[in-house]
Design a protein around this motif. Sequence first.
Motif, short mmCIF file in Angstrom:
data_model
loop_
_atom_site.label_atom_id
_atom_site.label_comp_id
_atom_site.label_asym_id
_atom_site.label_seq_id
_atom_site.Cartn_x
_atom_site.Cartn_y
_atom_site.Cartn_z
N SER A 1 0.97 -1.10 -0.16
CA SER A 1 -0.19 0.00 -0.06
C SER A 1 0.88 1.17 0.17
N LEU A 2 2.11 1.12 0.44
CA LEU A 2 3.10 2.19 0.43
C LEU A 2 3.60 2.66 -1.06
N ASP A 3 3.29 1.95 -1.99
CA ASP A 3 3.47 2.36 -3.47
C ASP A 3 2.54 3.11 -4.08
N ARG B 1 -7.19 -0.01 2.34
CA ARG B 1 -7.21 -1.00 3.42
C ARG B 1 -6.39 -0.20 4.73
N ASP B 2 -5.63 1.03 4.49
CA ASP B 2 -5.20 1.39 5.44
C ASP B 2 -5.85 2.82 5.82
N ARG C 1 3.70 -1.74 6.40
CA ARG C 1 4.35 -2.86 6.91
C ARG C 1 3.68 -4.05 7.56
N GLY C 2 2.18 -3.93 7.59
CA GLY C 2 1.37 -5.09 8.13
C GLY C 2 1.16 -4.64 9.75
N GLY C 3 1.54 -3.58 10.04
CA GLY C 3 1.29 -3.12 11.64
C GLY C 3 -0.31 -3.20 12.06
N LEU D 1 -10.39 -3.52 7.66
CA LEU D 1 -9.66 -2.08 7.46
C LEU D 1 -8.81 -1.87 8.68
N ASN D 2 -7.62 -1.54 8.29
CA ASN D 2 -6.49 -1.25 9.31
C ASN D 2 -6.25 -0.02 9.54
N SER D 3 -6.14 0.46 11.03
CA SER D 3 -6.21 2.11 11.14
C SER D 3 -5.19 2.08 12.35
N VAL D 4 -4.91 3.50 12.32
CA VAL D 4 -4.18 4.17 13.45
C VAL D 4 -5.03 5.39 13.76
#
Length: 334
Positions: free
Chosen positions: A6-8, A117-118, A249-251, A168-171
């Motif tokens: 996703s960083l790309d 997804r981030d 990085r998959g955190g 969904l991944n979140s900070v």
Amino acid sequence: MSEPSSLDGTVLVTGGAGYIGSHTVRALREAGRDVVVLDSLELGRREAVIDAPLVVGEISDRDLVSATCGDHGVTQLVHFAAYKSVGESMGSPEKYWRNNVAGSVELYEACMAAGVRDVVFSSSCSVYGTPPEVPVTETAPIQPESVYAESKAMVERILSWYGQTNGLNSVSLRYFNAAGASFDGRIGEDWTHSINLVPVVMKALLLGDRELAVFGDDYDTPDGTCIRDYIHVDDLADAHVKALAYLGRGGASTAVNVGTGTGSSVLDVIQASERVSGDPVPYSMEPRRDGDPIATFADPTFAEETLGWRARYDLDEIIETAYAWHRSQLDQGR
């Protein structure tokens, strides 16, 4: 061959024409990320985006969000767009439920449908209310004391459930008191609508037609005034860059306090402003305001352990950059 990260892809920044958003857009671009900004420009400034692509519109417009994600190859989201006045939220709660909460749901739904997804969410230390002890850790109870704070806490919970139901991944970054301006004076905080202490101090210092009201000098603090954790906006922008990298990085999804770990009183801010400017800040002591916590500052340990982030700048650098920014705006007739 490794799978694409996703960083790309491109980062969609909602509210990227606002104060913290514009500094984060700049930090992302300096980190080599592609960025697209979505902002209604109700409170943001077009020129603050500088040269990043800007889409003007609402976060609740699913078709616009979907098209933006598709056109720009969006893989990650930083969500700033929200109303943020505590007082206004108590008088017009529906505005905050509709935009901050319902609008966020529409945004997330459109982004997830587009494959995002981030998410890094602009939350607030206000979700803690009056914390039982300081420094404040992420394990402190969530007990909002305003509709604004409740809207932030609700969106954090919504993100948690989207993580369980949709992957969904979140900070959620729980900011303390953002302040200051970019060191080159290119962007800073528009004081037109701001009720934050530092720009209000700058108004009293630079306009010469008002006094700063200091609410309460009888608190149980060293000088009797309230204590807060002031974080330079460039440090805060850096936390978003690092949070996106962590997710890429998959955190695992998490919530993180973003502060310096150092508390500064209202009088500390006034005295720093006088040191930087060489002029006195006119102020008057007024009675306490209801609902003001005595002292609130972060324990930044978890941010360093999880994101590899820590604040670089102190109160003097916050005041130096804020003073230079606001003085330059006056010189330009803004």
